[in-house]
Motif scaffolding. Sequence first.
Motif, PDB file in Angstrom:
ATOM      1  N   THR A   6       0.830  -1.197   0.000  1.00 15.28           N
ATOM      2  CA  THR A   6       0.000   0.000   0.000  1.00 15.28           C
ATOM      3  C   THR A   6       0.866   1.250   0.000  1.00 15.28           C
ATOM      4  OG1 THR A   6      -1.730   1.198   1.221  1.00 15.28           O
ATOM      5  CG2 THR A   6      -0.115  -0.011   2.523  1.00 15.28           C
ATOM      6  N   ASP A   7       0.275   2.363  -0.440  1.00 14.19           N
ATOM      7  CA  ASP A   7       0.987   3.635  -0.306  1.00 14.19           C
ATOM      8  C   ASP A   7       0.679   4.286   1.042  1.00 14.19           C
ATOM      9  OD1 ASP A   7      -1.630   3.985  -1.148  1.00 14.19           O
ATOM     10  OD2 ASP A   7      -1.183   5.601  -2.561  1.00 14.19           O
ATOM     11  N   ASP A   8      -0.346   3.794   1.743  1.00 15.15           N
ATOM     12  CA  ASP A   8      -0.644   4.258   3.101  1.00 15.15           C
ATOM     13  C   ASP A   8       0.116   3.362   4.072  1.00 15.15           C
ATOM     14  OD1 ASP A   8      -1.672   5.222   5.450  1.00 15.15           O
ATOM     15  OD2 ASP A   8      -3.699   4.424   5.144  1.00 15.15           O
ATOM     16  N   CYS A   9       1.399   3.654   4.251  1.00 12.77           N
ATOM     17  CA  CYS A   9       2.272   2.704   4.946  1.00 12.77           C
ATOM     18  C   CYS A   9       3.177   3.355   5.985  1.00 12.77           C
ATOM     19  CB  CYS A   9       3.132   1.966   3.929  1.00 12.77           C
ATOM     20  SG  CYS A   9       4.195   3.063   2.933  1.00 12.77           S
ATOM     21  N   LEU A  10       2.893   4.593   6.371  1.00  2.97           N
ATOM     22  CA  LEU A  10       3.796   5.291   7.285  1.00  2.97           C
ATOM     23  C   LEU A  10       3.448   4.947   8.734  1.00  2.97           C
ATOM     24  CD1 LEU A  10       4.289   8.705   5.479  1.00  2.97           C
ATOM     25  CD2 LEU A  10       5.532   6.543   5.236  1.00  2.97           C
ATOM     26  N   PHE A  11       3.919   3.776   9.137  1.00  3.40           N
ATOM     27  CA  PHE A  11       3.680   3.243  10.470  1.00  3.40           C
ATOM     28  C   PHE A  11       5.002   2.837  11.096  1.00  3.40           C
ATOM     29  CE2 PHE A  11      -0.066   2.404   7.880  1.00  3.40           C
ATOM     30  CZ  PHE A  11      -1.097   2.856   8.684  1.00  3.40           C
ATOM     31  N   LEU A  12       4.987   2.651  12.403  1.00  3.66           N
ATOM     32  CA  LEU A  12       6.182   2.176  13.097  1.00  3.66           C
ATOM     33  C   LEU A  12       5.783   1.236  14.225  1.00  3.66           C
ATOM     34  CD1 LEU A  12       6.107   4.003  15.896  1.00  3.66           C
ATOM     35  CD2 LEU A  12       7.251   5.701  14.471  1.00  3.66           C
ATOM     36  N   ASN A  13       6.746   0.447  14.663  1.00  3.11           N
ATOM     37  CA  ASN A  13       6.586  -0.461  15.794  1.00  3.11           C
ATOM     38  C   ASN A  13       7.474  -0.003  16.938  1.00  3.11           C
ATOM     39  OD1 ASN A  13       5.000  -2.019  14.088  1.00  3.11           O
ATOM     40  ND2 ASN A  13       6.608  -3.527  13.676  1.00  3.11           N
ATOM     41  N   THR A  14       6.981  -0.126  18.158  1.00  2.42           N
ATOM     42  CA  THR A  14       7.766   0.229  19.336  1.00  2.42           C
ATOM     43  C   THR A  14       7.717  -0.924  20.337  1.00  2.42           C
ATOM     44  OG1 THR A  14       7.327   2.588  19.043  1.00  2.42           O
ATOM     45  CG2 THR A  14       8.025   1.896  21.215  1.00  2.42           C
ATOM     46  N   TYR A  15       8.859  -1.186  20.973  1.00  4.54           N
ATOM     47  CA  TYR A  15       8.980  -2.293  21.918  1.00  4.54           C
ATOM     48  C   TYR A  15       9.672  -1.807  23.190  1.00  4.54           C
ATOM     49  CZ  TYR A  15       8.623  -4.874  17.464  1.00  4.54           C
ATOM     50  OH  TYR A  15       8.247  -5.341  16.227  1.00  4.54           O
ATOM     51  N   PHE A  16       9.193  -2.288  24.341  1.00  2.00           N
ATOM     52  CA  PHE A  16       9.922  -2.066  25.587  1.00  2.00           C
ATOM     53  C   PHE A  16       9.929  -3.346  26.402  1.00  2.00           C
ATOM     54  CE2 PHE A  16       5.649  -0.179  26.576  1.00  2.00           C
ATOM     55  CZ  PHE A  16       5.242  -1.055  27.593  1.00  2.00           C
TER      56      PHE A  16
ATOM     57  N   LEU B  85       3.142  16.155 -12.970  1.00  2.50           N
ATOM     58  CA  LEU B  85       3.197  15.706 -11.581  1.00  2.50           C
ATOM     59  C   LEU B  85       1.790  15.577 -10.997  1.00  2.50           C
ATOM     60  CD1 LEU B  85       5.157  14.864  -9.382  1.00  2.50           C
ATOM     61  CD2 LEU B  85       5.226  17.231  -8.586  1.00  2.50           C
ATOM     62  N   ALA B  86       0.904  16.521 -11.329  1.00  4.97           N
ATOM     63  CA  ALA B  86      -0.484  16.419 -10.879  1.00  4.97           C
ATOM     64  C   ALA B  86      -1.119  15.158 -11.448  1.00  4.97           C
ATOM     65  CB  ALA B  86      -1.265  17.657 -11.292  1.00  4.97           C
ATOM     66  N   CYS B  87      -0.782  14.853 -12.688  1.00  4.71           N
ATOM     67  CA  CYS B  87      -1.279  13.625 -13.315  1.00  4.71           C
ATOM     68  C   CYS B  87      -0.769  12.402 -12.568  1.00  4.71           C
ATOM     69  CB  CYS B  87      -0.865  13.597 -14.782  1.00  4.71           C
ATOM     70  SG  CYS B  87      -1.405  12.121 -15.680  1.00  4.71           S
ATOM     71  N   LEU B  88       0.514  12.397 -12.218  1.00 11.91           N
ATOM     72  CA  LEU B  88       1.089  11.270 -11.484  1.00 11.91           C
ATOM     73  C   LEU B  88       0.407  11.072 -10.140  1.00 11.91           C
ATOM     74  CD1 LEU B  88       4.947  11.668 -12.105  1.00 11.91           C
ATOM     75  CD2 LEU B  88       3.378  10.033 -13.154  1.00 11.91           C
ATOM     76  N   ARG B  89      -0.031  12.178  -9.522  1.00 10.37           N
ATOM     77  CA  ARG B  89      -0.723  12.062  -8.232  1.00 10.37           C
ATOM     78  C   ARG B  89      -2.104  11.423  -8.385  1.00 10.37           C
ATOM     79  NH1 ARG B  89       1.781  17.461  -6.853  1.00 10.37           N
ATOM     80  NH2 ARG B  89       3.400  16.919  -5.328  1.00 10.37           N
ATOM     81  N   SER B  90      -2.646  11.490  -9.583  1.00  8.70           N
ATOM     82  CA  SER B  90      -3.982  10.931  -9.809  1.00  8.70           C
ATOM     83  C   SER B  90      -3.946   9.486 -10.293  1.00  8.70           C
ATOM     84  CB  SER B  90      -4.733  11.789 -10.829  1.00  8.70           C
ATOM     85  OG  SER B  90      -4.145  11.671 -12.124  1.00  8.70           O
ATOM     86  N   VAL B  91      -2.750   8.985 -10.596  1.00 11.84           N
ATOM     87  CA  VAL B  91      -2.629   7.612 -11.090  1.00 11.84           C
ATOM     88  C   VAL B  91      -2.965   6.631  -9.978  1.00 11.84           C
ATOM     89  CG1 VAL B  91      -1.000   5.883 -11.967  1.00 11.84           C
ATOM     90  CG2 VAL B  91      -0.933   8.228 -12.839  1.00 11.84           C
ATOM     91  N   ASP B  92      -3.709   5.589 -10.313  1.00  9.86           N
ATOM     92  CA  ASP B  92      -4.040   4.558  -9.334  1.00  9.86           C
ATOM     93  C   ASP B  92      -2.762   3.993  -8.707  1.00  9.86           C
ATOM     94  OD1 ASP B  92      -5.978   2.391  -8.236  1.00  9.86           O
ATOM     95  OD2 ASP B  92      -4.355   1.246  -9.205  1.00  9.86           O
ATOM     96  N   ALA B  93      -2.776   3.833  -7.394  1.00 11.35           N
ATOM     97  CA  ALA B  93      -1.576   3.414  -6.675  1.00 11.35           C
ATOM     98  C   ALA B  93      -1.065   2.056  -7.159  1.00 11.35           C
ATOM     99  CB  ALA B  93      -1.847   3.377  -5.172  1.00 11.35           C
ATOM    100  N   ASN B  94      -1.956   1.121  -7.410  1.00 12.40           N
ATOM    101  CA  ASN B  94      -1.516  -0.198  -7.867  1.00 12.40           C
ATOM    102  C   ASN B  94      -0.888  -0.128  -9.253  1.00 12.40           C
ATOM    103  OD1 ASN B  94      -2.343  -1.922  -5.619  1.00 12.40           O
ATOM    104  ND2 ASN B  94      -4.422  -1.336  -6.187  1.00 12.40           N
ATOM    105  N   ALA B  95      -1.439   0.731 -10.116  1.00 14.46           N
ATOM    106  CA  ALA B  95      -0.862   0.912 -11.444  1.00 14.46           C
ATOM    107  C   ALA B  95       0.536   1.521 -11.333  1.00 14.46           C
ATOM    108  CB  ALA B  95      -1.769   1.790 -12.300  1.00 14.46           C
ATOM    109  N   LEU B  96       0.677   2.512 -10.454  1.00 14.41           N
ATOM    110  CA  LEU B  96       1.997   3.111 -10.255  1.00 14.41           C
ATOM    111  C   LEU B  96       2.953   2.102  -9.642  1.00 14.41           C
ATOM    112  CD1 LEU B  96       3.616   5.717 -10.558  1.00 14.41           C
ATOM    113  CD2 LEU B  96       2.854   6.384  -8.266  1.00 14.41           C
TER     114      LEU B  96
END
Length: 535
Positions: A117-127, A292-303
Motif C-alpha cells: 500500500t501507499d498508506d504505509c507510514l507506520f512504526l513499531n515500538t517495543y519495551f 506531476l499532478a497527473c502522477l498524483r492521480s494515477v491509481d496506486a496499484n498501477a503506479l
Amino acid sequence: MTIFGFTALAVLLTIALASPSPLIHSRDNNVPIIDLGYAKYQGAFDSLNNVTSYLGMRYAAPPVGELRFRAPQAPANNTTIVQEANTEPIPCFQAPMGSAPTNPLEAMNKRQMVTETDDCLFLNTYFPGDSIPTTPLPVLVWIHGGGYAFGDAAMYPGSDIITEAHNEIVLVIIQYRLGVFGFLAGSEVKENGSLNAGLLDQDFALRWVQSHISKFGGDPTKVTIWGESAGAGSVIQHIVAQDGQTSPQLFRGAITSSTFLPSQYLYNDTIPELLYSEVVAQTNCTSATSALACLRSVDANALGKINVNISSGGFFGTFIFAPVVDGSFIRQRPTESLKQGKVNGKALLSITNTNEGNIFVNQTDPMSASIYSSMLFPKFGPQQANQSAQLYEDLGMPIEQNNLIMGESIFICPTFYLLGAFPGSSWKGQFAIPPAHHAQDVFYYFPSAGPPPFNNTQFLEAFQGGFMAFVVSQNPNDMIAPTITPSWKLYSEDNTQMLFNKTADNKTNIQVTPIDNAQLSRCDFWESVGALTGQ
C-alpha cells in the motif's frame, strides 16, 4: 536482502511529572493504553520473550492523493477510540533490484506476494517487561534495508533486540516510502513536491521519537539510529542532513551495517530527469498540463506496477530510485560532507561484510573491470574506467574483480569515509563468517528470523554485545554482560577493526586486525572520482 546532559533529562522528567499521564489501563488488558495526543494505542505483551510491543502505530498522515510525492504531514486526530496495536503494518509498495540483461521479472517471481500500500507510514515500538519502564532507557531506532526499493517492519522481530540488550533499551522500527513513491526526483518534483520523500519520512519518524518515546519509557536524549544496507545508507543521509546542523539533534549515535551509497546525483541531473520522464511516459501523463499532478492521480496499484517495471530494468544489482542531492535536506554529495566534518551525531559504530558485492553481480556474465565500472557508473570516461581496471587487474578473475568493484565502491569504501568523519569516536567491525555475503549478518542481529548458520552462543553474545553496548553507552567496550570479545580499538588507532569469524573446525575467531592498506588505497581512488560516481 549527541548526547545532551543530565539537565535536559531532568527537565523532561519534570515536564512528564507535571503533565497529565498518557496512560490509561484497559479493563480487560493490563497492557497500558498510550495517548499520543492524536491517537490512543494499546499494545500486546509477549510473555515468552517478556516484551511489550505496539505494532503498526501511524506516525504520519497517509501520503496519498495530493500528499503523494510530498513531505510527510501530521496524522489526523483520532482519539475517540483506542486502537489495538497488535498487528504488523502493511508494507509500502515494493520493487526488485535491477536484473538486466536477465529476465526483468525474475526477482519478483521469487518474492512471496504480500499486500502492499501507499498508506504505509507506520512504526513499531517495543519495551522490556509488561509495564512501561520507570527509569528512561536508551532508544534504538532501526531503519530497514532493501535498496530503497523493498523491505518493511515485519521482517525484523523486535523482541530479539530487546533480549540481546538485556532489557536495557527501547526499540523503534520504522517504515518509509520506497521506490518511485519515496524517491522520485527531477525539477518538477522540486517545484511542486518534495524530493527524497522517503528520507523525509524517516526524519519525521525520528521527530516522532523525540516527541513520544518517553511515553514508552525511552529517553529521547539517548537515541541511536541503526540501519543495514539501504538502512545504513539512510543513516549516512541523516548524518549529513542539513550540513550536520539538524535541529533539534535527533540522535547521539549511529550504527551502520553494510553502508550502501550508490550514485546520488543532483536532483536535476540528466539521469534523475530521464527517470522522471520515463515514469511520466509509462503513466500516460506526457500530454497532461501538469505531469506531476497527473502522477498524483494515477491509481496506486498501477503506479506500483510501473515501479516494478522500471526498477527491474536497471543494470544488474543496482537500484533505480535512490536519494538525490536536493539542496535542502541533502545539500551536497555525502562524501563531501563527511570529508568536511559536517555531521550530525557524536559517535559511530560501523561493520561491513567481507564479500559485500557478490550478490549484486551477475555471476554467470563477468565483464572486464573497465567495462563493469563503466556500466556501474555511467559518467565514467575511458580514463576512469582504465584506472579502475588497473587497480583490480591483479585481484583474481574478471568475476572476482567485478565482485570487488561493486563491494568496495558502493559498500566498503563509503564506510571508511564515514568512519573518518568521527575521529576519536568511531569503531569498525568486519563480519567474516563464510561466505560473508551482503545481509548475512542480519540473521545474527535477528536470530529468530534465521536461525544464523553459525549458531554458536559465545559468538552470538560477542557479536550482538558490541552493538547493544554502543546503544546503551556509545562505546562497544562497555558490554552489558561479559563476552569473549577483546577490547575494541578506535578506528583511528592504526586503522584497526574487530574481526568476527570462525575457524575451520567451527570455533569462534574474534580478534582485532589491521585493515588492508591496499584496500584503503583503492578507496582513495573511489573517493577521488566521487564527482563522477555521484557519491
